[in-house]
Design a protein around this motif. Sequence first.
Motif, short mmCIF file in Angstrom:
data_model
loop_
_atom_site.label_atom_id
_atom_site.label_comp_id
_atom_site.label_asym_id
_atom_site.label_seq_id
_atom_site.Cartn_x
_atom_site.Cartn_y
_atom_site.Cartn_z
N ARG A 57 -23.61 17.23 16.00
CA ARG A 57 -24.43 16.18 16.18
C ARG A 57 -25.89 16.80 16.18
NH1 ARG A 57 -26.56 14.14 20.42
NH2 ARG A 57 -25.01 14.70 21.63
N THR A 59 -29.47 17.66 17.19
CA THR A 59 -30.12 17.60 18.78
C THR A 59 -31.14 18.50 18.89
OG1 THR A 59 -29.59 17.67 21.15
CG2 THR A 59 -28.90 19.63 19.72
N THR A 60 -32.10 18.28 19.94
CA THR A 60 -33.36 19.18 19.76
C THR A 60 -33.19 20.35 20.69
OG1 THR A 60 -34.14 17.67 21.75
CG2 THR A 60 -34.92 17.00 19.50
N CYS A 74 -31.54 22.43 15.72
CA CYS A 74 -30.50 22.44 16.48
C CYS A 74 -29.20 21.43 16.37
CB CYS A 74 -30.93 22.45 18.00
SG CYS A 74 -31.80 23.89 18.66
N LYS A 76 -25.70 20.18 18.18
CA LYS A 76 -24.69 20.26 19.48
C LYS A 76 -23.22 20.15 18.76
CE LYS A 76 -23.31 17.88 23.76
NZ LYS A 76 -23.85 17.08 24.78
N LYS A 131 -25.13 24.04 22.39
CA LYS A 131 -25.92 24.03 21.00
C LYS A 131 -25.78 25.28 20.16
CE LYS A 131 -29.41 21.09 23.39
NZ LYS A 131 -30.65 21.04 23.99
#
Length: 160
Positions: A57, A59-60, A74, A76, A131
């Motif tokens: 998924r 993500t930051t 990034c 996850k 991550k």
Amino acid sequence: MKKFTSTLALALGVTLLGAACEVPAEEAPPVQGGESSSKAEGGETKKAKPPIGLKARATTAQPSVLSSGGPLTCVKVTVTNNSKKRIAVNPLYFAITGTDGTKRDAATALGEYEGQIDTMDLAPGENATGKVCVKGKFKPAQVSMTNELLSTAARAEVAQ
């Protein structure tokens, strides 16, 4: 004549040894979340479990103290060991492919962010989450994981 026979035997031996050591071509595993299914008893359709489950998924990144600055993309990831053997997980085993089709290696951003997936061995049934980031700003489409021999072990679509 003896020299000719020895040379011929040596050439034949090298040829046979080379043929025996040839590595067969490897097919990449299917992208998880795709349409792989098999028929179970009773005619029901059942999804086949891959040996290594991979979910991703977008993500930051939260920069670490080692960050050199610059944009990061990034994902996850959750890695699940569905096999009967231990599997190795390492942040260096991951790559992210963007919607433009360019594959970028996670080694480019190693240590630049918090929450990086840990290096570990997963026993059968265990999973790990963390991550994976790469340098650059782009839209991630797919994440792939290799094994210790650097052949693709699992791939997954990135949920946005």
